[in-house]
Design a protein around this motif. Sequence first.
Motif, short mmCIF file in Angstrom:
data_model
loop_
_atom_site.label_atom_id
_atom_site.label_comp_id
_atom_site.label_asym_id
_atom_site.label_seq_id
_atom_site.Cartn_x
_atom_site.Cartn_y
_atom_site.Cartn_z
N GLU A 420 0.83 -1.21 0.00
CA GLU A 420 0.00 0.00 0.00
C GLU A 420 0.86 1.26 0.00
O GLU A 420 0.55 2.25 -0.68
CB GLU A 420 -0.93 0.00 1.22
CG GLU A 420 -2.03 -1.07 1.13
CD GLU A 420 -2.81 -1.20 2.43
OE1 GLU A 420 -2.35 -0.64 3.46
OE2 GLU A 420 -3.85 -1.90 2.43
N LEU A 421 1.94 1.26 0.75
CA LEU A 421 2.83 2.43 0.80
C LEU A 421 3.51 2.68 -0.53
O LEU A 421 3.69 3.83 -0.94
CB LEU A 421 3.88 2.22 1.89
CG LEU A 421 3.39 2.37 3.34
CD1 LEU A 421 4.41 1.80 4.32
CD2 LEU A 421 3.13 3.84 3.67
N VAL A 422 3.90 1.60 -1.21
CA VAL A 422 4.57 1.77 -2.49
C VAL A 422 3.57 2.21 -3.57
O VAL A 422 3.88 3.04 -4.42
CB VAL A 422 5.29 0.47 -2.91
CG1 VAL A 422 5.89 0.59 -4.31
CG2 VAL A 422 6.39 0.12 -1.90
N GLU A 423 2.38 1.68 -3.53
CA GLU A 423 1.39 2.02 -4.54
C GLU A 423 0.74 3.39 -4.31
O GLU A 423 0.22 4.01 -5.24
CB GLU A 423 0.31 0.93 -4.62
CG GLU A 423 0.86 -0.39 -5.15
CD GLU A 423 -0.18 -1.44 -5.42
OE1 GLU A 423 0.08 -2.35 -6.23
OE2 GLU A 423 -1.28 -1.34 -4.83
N SER A 424 0.76 3.84 -3.04
CA SER A 424 0.27 5.20 -2.71
C SER A 424 1.38 5.92 -1.96
O SER A 424 1.33 6.10 -0.74
CB SER A 424 -1.01 5.10 -1.84
OG SER A 424 -2.02 4.39 -2.51
N PRO A 425 2.43 6.35 -2.68
CA PRO A 425 3.69 6.75 -2.03
C PRO A 425 3.67 8.12 -1.36
O PRO A 425 4.67 8.49 -0.75
CB PRO A 425 4.68 6.71 -3.19
CG PRO A 425 3.86 7.01 -4.40
CD PRO A 425 2.54 6.35 -4.14
N LEU A 426 2.57 8.87 -1.46
CA LEU A 426 2.54 10.16 -0.78
C LEU A 426 2.67 9.97 0.73
O LEU A 426 3.12 10.88 1.44
CB LEU A 426 1.26 10.93 -1.11
CG LEU A 426 1.19 11.52 -2.52
CD1 LEU A 426 -0.15 12.19 -2.75
CD2 LEU A 426 2.34 12.51 -2.74
N GLY A 427 2.30 8.77 1.23
CA GLY A 427 2.47 8.49 2.65
C GLY A 427 3.94 8.45 3.08
O GLY A 427 4.24 8.54 4.28
N LEU A 428 4.84 8.35 2.11
CA LEU A 428 6.27 8.30 2.45
C LEU A 428 6.87 9.70 2.63
O LEU A 428 7.95 9.84 3.18
CB LEU A 428 7.04 7.57 1.34
CG LEU A 428 6.62 6.14 1.04
CD1 LEU A 428 7.44 5.58 -0.12
CD2 LEU A 428 6.77 5.27 2.28
N VAL A 429 6.17 10.72 2.18
CA VAL A 429 6.69 12.08 2.32
C VAL A 429 5.87 12.89 3.31
O VAL A 429 6.16 14.06 3.55
CB VAL A 429 6.71 12.81 0.95
CG1 VAL A 429 7.68 12.14 0.01
CG2 VAL A 429 5.32 12.86 0.32
#
Length: 430
Positions: A420-429
């Motif tokens: 989920e984090l890789v497919e919706s990567p805005l959560g990483l920033v």
Amino acid sequence: MPIELKMPALSPTMEEGTLAKWLVKEGNEVKSGDLLAEIETDKATMEFEAVDEGTIAQILVSEGTDNVKVGTVIAVIAGEGEDASAAKAAPAPAAAPKEETKAEALKAADPAPAPAPTPAPAAAPAGSGDRIKASPLAKRLAAERGIDLATITGTGPGGRIVKDDLDGAPTGATAPAAASAPAAAAPASAPAAAGPIPDFGIPHEDEKLSGMRKTIARRLSQSMQDAPHIYLTVDIRLDALLKLRGELNASLESRGIKLSVNDMLIKALAVALERVPSCNVSFGGDVMRQYKRADISVAVSIPGGLITPIITDAGSKSMSKISTEMSELAAKAKEGKLQPHEYQGGTASISNMGMMGIKQFTAVINPPQAMIMAIGAGEKRPYVVDDALAIATVMSATGSFDHRAIDGADGALLMKTFKELVESPLGLVA
């Protein structure tokens, strides 16, 4: 009074090393902080600094010498005002690098009987009567390798068997002590030593294993034997991550930073471990260690082996910070200049072979960690997007989990969170 310069322990687990290069010569004056030598451990080449001031009176171990035990006197320093030539003759001759330490020799002389004597044949070459004379180190190594000490001729004092006598001895032969006295045998978790390679008449060349390769072989064997691995694989769509990477790199270009996909995956794994703390653990027999932060060990291929520099607290760092640190650590790793704290530890690992076109693989857990993420190549594949078949950039990621510490459901939750984090990567920033 002459100062004995001893082989240092450059990491908590170091028992011996290679004296790769002397940076001083006999007669040189040194002061505290001067570099004296380069020493190879099983993972890196490290510089050894002087602590005392004086003149190098005598170098006892030549450069290039392998298997120099920690504590072995490698040189003598004449103190201030001392005659270097007089100091040179003061210490006792240094033992050969492969000889046992003085402490081991004293232990070997202890008259206390061994807890489980090994029955000897009528003519035991190592001693007289039924008692086989062997140092404690030689006994331990023989038990681990399955060597019958009764078949070995000792070259130590009084015919005592020492470590060097075991080199080249046939392994896995009759080892009565190991079979009849379990208490004296090697622990069940110790991996069996590999025997000699049969000669089938094929042209070949044997190369002596480096300390790093020996360590890799030992640790991977231990991991596969001790930790029951469970493997979980997910397919992950990369299009959104690649789009975000392009945008971030455009904004970071003025700072000379270029994010790699791997930098972003390191961050994703760290955040996933923070969200699924039941996978950020180590198994300790009768304890489970729960880590309070995610330190990610990153597999880096170097000449002669593999090393895993660590991004500490990766979950709290920006991806630009991770990228900068990773570039610096990878460069140091390839030069053999990593310090122990930069590669020892970590709470989980990531290994990316996608750049070599590997679609999917399973990785061996790096003990005492309980999981490792194996990353395959991103490639164009048919993929269902919004209930319609489309072409997407997809990679396969496989998590290896120590099933003693991590249940399958928890491992599956970590893989789901990572996806989920890789497919919706805005959560990483965020």
